[in-house]
Design a protein around this motif. Structure first.
Motif, PDB file in Angstrom:
ATOM      1  N   LEU A  83       0.841  -1.297   0.141  1.00  0.00           N
ATOM      2  CA  LEU A  83      -0.177   0.176  -0.085  1.00  0.00           C
ATOM      3  C   LEU A  83       1.026   1.051  -0.026  1.00  0.00           C
ATOM      4  N   PRO A  84       1.705   1.082   0.946  1.00  0.00           N
ATOM      5  CA  PRO A  84       2.736   2.765   0.719  1.00  0.00           C
ATOM      6  C   PRO A  84       2.614   3.104  -0.703  1.00  0.00           C
ATOM      7  N   THR A  85       3.461   1.365  -1.168  1.00  0.00           N
ATOM      8  CA  THR A  85       3.865   2.153  -2.806  1.00  0.00           C
ATOM      9  C   THR A  85       3.102   2.580  -3.539  1.00  0.00           C
ATOM     10  N   ALA A  86       1.858   2.387  -3.592  1.00  0.00           N
ATOM     11  CA  ALA A  86       1.470   2.470  -4.348  1.00  0.00           C
ATOM     12  C   ALA A  86      -0.237   3.741  -4.011  1.00  0.00           C
ATOM     13  N   LEU A  87       0.794   4.449  -2.382  1.00  0.00           N
ATOM     14  CA  LEU A  87       0.478   5.824  -1.964  1.00  0.00           C
ATOM     15  C   LEU A  87       0.920   6.373  -3.166  1.00  0.00           C
ATOM     16  N   PHE A  88       1.928   6.973  -2.562  1.00  0.00           N
ATOM     17  CA  PHE A  88       3.172   7.485  -3.305  1.00  0.00           C
ATOM     18  C   PHE A  88       3.400   7.441  -5.095  1.00  0.00           C
ATOM     19  N   THR A  89       2.861   6.583  -5.194  1.00  0.00           N
ATOM     20  CA  THR A  89       2.938   6.058  -6.293  1.00  0.00           C
ATOM     21  C   THR A  89       1.563   7.062  -7.428  1.00  0.00           C
ATOM     22  N   LEU A  90       0.521   6.724  -6.009  1.00  0.00           N
ATOM     23  CA  LEU A  90      -0.710   7.046  -6.785  1.00  0.00           C
ATOM     24  C   LEU A  90      -0.582   8.933  -6.812  1.00  0.00           C
ATOM     25  N   GLY A  91      -0.317   9.418  -5.592  1.00  0.00           N
ATOM     26  CA  GLY A  91       0.125  10.444  -5.382  1.00  0.00           C
ATOM     27  C   GLY A  91       0.803  11.050  -6.167  1.00  0.00           C
ATOM     28  N   SER A  92       2.172  10.537  -6.399  1.00  0.00           N
ATOM     29  CA  SER A  92       2.729  10.970  -8.230  1.00  0.00           C
ATOM     30  C   SER A  92       1.947  10.480  -9.218  1.00  0.00           C
ATOM     31  N   ALA A  93       0.769  10.353  -9.283  1.00  0.00           N
ATOM     32  CA  ALA A  93       0.218  10.302 -10.860  1.00  0.00           C
ATOM     33  C   ALA A  93      -0.465  11.943 -10.585  1.00  0.00           C
ATOM     34  N   GLY A  94      -0.890  12.411  -9.517  1.00  0.00           N
ATOM     35  CA  GLY A  94      -1.109  13.932  -9.998  1.00  0.00           C
ATOM     36  C   GLY A  94      -0.692  14.384  -9.396  1.00  0.00           C
ATOM     37  N   ALA A  95       0.725  14.416  -9.175  1.00  0.00           N
ATOM     38  CA  ALA A  95       1.578  15.131  -9.074  1.00  0.00           C
ATOM     39  C   ALA A  95       2.045  15.106 -10.791  1.00  0.00           C
ATOM     40  N   ALA A  96       1.938  14.788 -11.183  1.00  0.00           N
ATOM     41  CA  ALA A  96       2.982  14.814 -12.564  1.00  0.00           C
ATOM     42  C   ALA A  96       2.066  15.050 -13.066  1.00  0.00           C
ATOM     43  N   LEU A  97       0.859  15.359 -13.684  1.00  0.00           N
ATOM     44  CA  LEU A  97      -0.571  15.659 -13.505  1.00  0.00           C
ATOM     45  C   LEU A  97       0.251  17.422 -13.704  1.00  0.00           C
ATOM     46  N   SER A  98       0.370  17.660 -12.807  1.00  0.00           N
ATOM     47  CA  SER A  98       0.053  19.290 -12.012  1.00  0.00           C
ATOM     48  C   SER A  98       1.476  19.853 -12.214  1.00  0.00           C
ATOM     49  N   VAL A  99       2.438  19.072 -12.212  1.00  0.00           N
ATOM     50  CA  VAL A  99       4.046  19.964 -12.404  1.00  0.00           C
ATOM     51  C   VAL A  99       3.966  19.562 -13.742  1.00  0.00           C
ATOM     52  N   GLY A 100       3.342  18.778 -14.918  1.00  0.00           N
ATOM     53  CA  GLY A 100       2.988  19.593 -16.334  1.00  0.00           C
ATOM     54  C   GLY A 100       2.672  20.444 -17.038  1.00  0.00           C
ATOM     55  N   ARG A 101       1.964  20.684 -16.558  1.00  0.00           N
ATOM     56  CA  ARG A 101       0.846  21.798 -16.280  1.00  0.00           C
ATOM     57  C   ARG A 101       1.839  23.132 -15.636  1.00  0.00           C
ATOM     58  N   LEU A 102       1.794  22.823 -14.483  1.00  0.00           N
ATOM     59  CA  LEU A 102       2.862  24.034 -14.522  1.00  0.00           C
ATOM     60  C   LEU A 102       4.601  24.486 -14.920  1.00  0.00           C
ATOM     61  N   SER A 103       5.098  23.069 -15.371  1.00  0.00           N
ATOM     62  CA  SER A 103       6.167  23.150 -16.284  1.00  0.00           C
ATOM     63  C   SER A 103       5.561  24.228 -17.678  1.00  0.00           C
ATOM     64  N   GLN A 104       4.298  23.900 -18.165  1.00  0.00           N
ATOM     65  CA  GLN A 104       3.916  24.183 -19.955  1.00  0.00           C
ATOM     66  C   GLN A 104       3.533  25.617 -19.639  1.00  0.00           C
TER      67      GLN A 104
END
Length: 432
Positions: free
Chosen positions: A73-94
């Motif tokens: 579960l921890p790996t799943a959670l921080f990986t799931l968190g990274s999913a939302g962050a990936a979208l946010s970081v991508g949009r911020l960078s854009q």
């Protein structure tokens, strides 16, 4: 449309200075080298940050929950968190450039690591889960940093540029797991649970990575790349160019994303349960850290050679190599005796190497297939799916091991990796 003044503010340098890069090949080359250097420095810290969750995340959850069924579960959670962050970081960078997007992502990841430490101290499962989601921002940012090196690279340099930034992750990523005992002893001496120790390292590392990028990544490579592209396209027929590339781009994006998704799922699933498997067979935290250190080293250290091979041999050949190596990793992990450190090191090293081949070849395909005007946003969106596949791998890995065994998990992962071969064959046929 953004003015030069606006671009100057976002890039961190005066607008007048930006013009010197659009018309000078020498200045562009110098900025390309500087960008690789700055991103590489940040990756040293970023690698140390991501290693904490990988090494002790499952063990911390097992201790706090009292069962191994949810150890993934921890790996799943921080990986799931990274999913939302990936979208946010991508949009911020854009919108604002790589400097702002990447710096913000690492800073948020550092705050998440601090939350994990507090959760361990007060024994709060709820705070642990929330903090792991936030901690995932560092993982997402660490991966997205690889794109920054490609913004100013030509088509024959892209995989090499990706690999150069990734290879520096090795230094922090290998050091992190091997500091598990040291950090554990330190935290015990100050009254903090030993398994929280690596997250202290993660918090400091992620915050430092963010500061390095925010202070030093000037001018912003993505903003400069857009300006160069805009200048070049003034003399081109944009409509004709878009029509000629649209079909190939869509296929390249699909194939590149599939390669990264499958390799991420297989790698995370087997890696997540290896520490738990080792503890069942009497290995201490130092041994776990050593195996994970070899694994993470194999994920990043071969990158420089891998990048050259991807540029020279092609994306397709290296994607097929990825599937083959991951299958071999699964077979070794499945049949290795649980008390054999050597074979576990071999299995996890092969697992990291196969992931390395897949990530760099897949990333190169994505860069090849996207336009600079929308590249960061597209990259962020695709990394969401990569992160979600890792989250799925993390959750399912614990359930499979609890319901069956670690060897069964390893065999399933190896067979899943074989799907890469028909995917890239389909891609190759589509180009004929």
């Amino acid at each position: 449309m953004m003015t030069n003044k606006g671009r100057g503010a976002l890039s961190g340098v005066p607008a007048a200075s930006l013009q010197s890069y659009t018309g000078s090949t020498e200045n562009q080359k110098a900025l390309y080298k500087r960008t690789l250097f700055v991103v590489s420095i940040s990756q040293i810290f970023g690698g140390a940050g991501l290693a904490a969750g990988v090494t002790v995340g499952a063990l911390l959850a097992q201790k706090m929950l009292g069962t191994e069924a949810f150890a993934g579960l921890p790996t799943a959670l921080f990986t799931l968190g990274s999913a939302g962050a990936a979208l946010s970081v991508g949009r911020l960078s854009q919108r604002y450039g790589r400097r702002i997007g990447l710096a913000a992502g690492f800073m948020v990841g550092g705050l998440g690591a601090i939350g994990v430490i507090i959760a361990a101290i007060i024994n709060s499962i709820f705070l642990l889960f929330i903090s792991l989601l936030v901690y995932g921002a560092g993982t997402a940012t660490n991966l997205q940093a690889r794109y920054a090196g490609t913004d100013l690279a030509n088509s024959k340099q892209r995989a090499t540029a990706i690999s150069m930034t990734m290879v520096f992750t090795t230094f922090g990523a290998v050091a992190g797991p091997n500091l598990v005992n040291v950090m554990g002893n330190f935290t015990l001496s100050v009254g903090v649970p030993s398994l929280a120790g690596p997250f202290i390292l993660a918090a400091a590392a992620y915050l430092l990575a963010g500061l390095v990028l925010f202070i030093m990544l000037r001018p912003d490579p993505l903003i400069i790349a857009r300006m160069i592209e805009a200048t070049n396209q003034e003399s081109q027929d944009k409509e004709h160019l878009a029509l000629a590339e649209s079909t190939q781009n869509k296929r390249g994006i699909v194939v590149g994303a599939t390669i990264m998704i499958l390799t991420q799922m297989v790698m995370v699933a087997i890696m997540t349960m290896t520490p738990v498997h080792m503890r069942h067979h009497g290995h201490d935290l130092g041994a776990v850290g050593l195996v994970i250190g070899f694994h993470i080293g194999a994920m990043y250290l071969p990158s420089l050679v891998t990048g050259i091979l991807v540029d020279k041999l092609g994306r397709t050949a290296m994607a097929i190599a990825s599937g083959t190596v991951l299958l071999l990793a699964g077979l070794v992990a499945a049949f290795a005796p649980g008390d054999s450190m050597i074979l576990l090191v071999v299995a996890l090293s092969l697992l990291g190497l196969g992931w390395n081949f897949g990530l760099i070849s897949g990333t190169a395909l994505i860069v090849d297939s996207t336009d600079i005007s929308t590249r960061a946003k597209t990259q962020g969106a695709l990394d969401v799916w990569v992160a979600l596949s890792g989250a799925a791998g993390g959750v399912l890995s614990g359930m499979i091991v609890a319901g069956s065994s670690y060897p069964a998990l390893s065999l399933i992962g190896g067979m899943l990796a074989l799907l890469l071969i028909p995917v890239v064959i389909w891609s190759s046929r589509g180009k004929k």
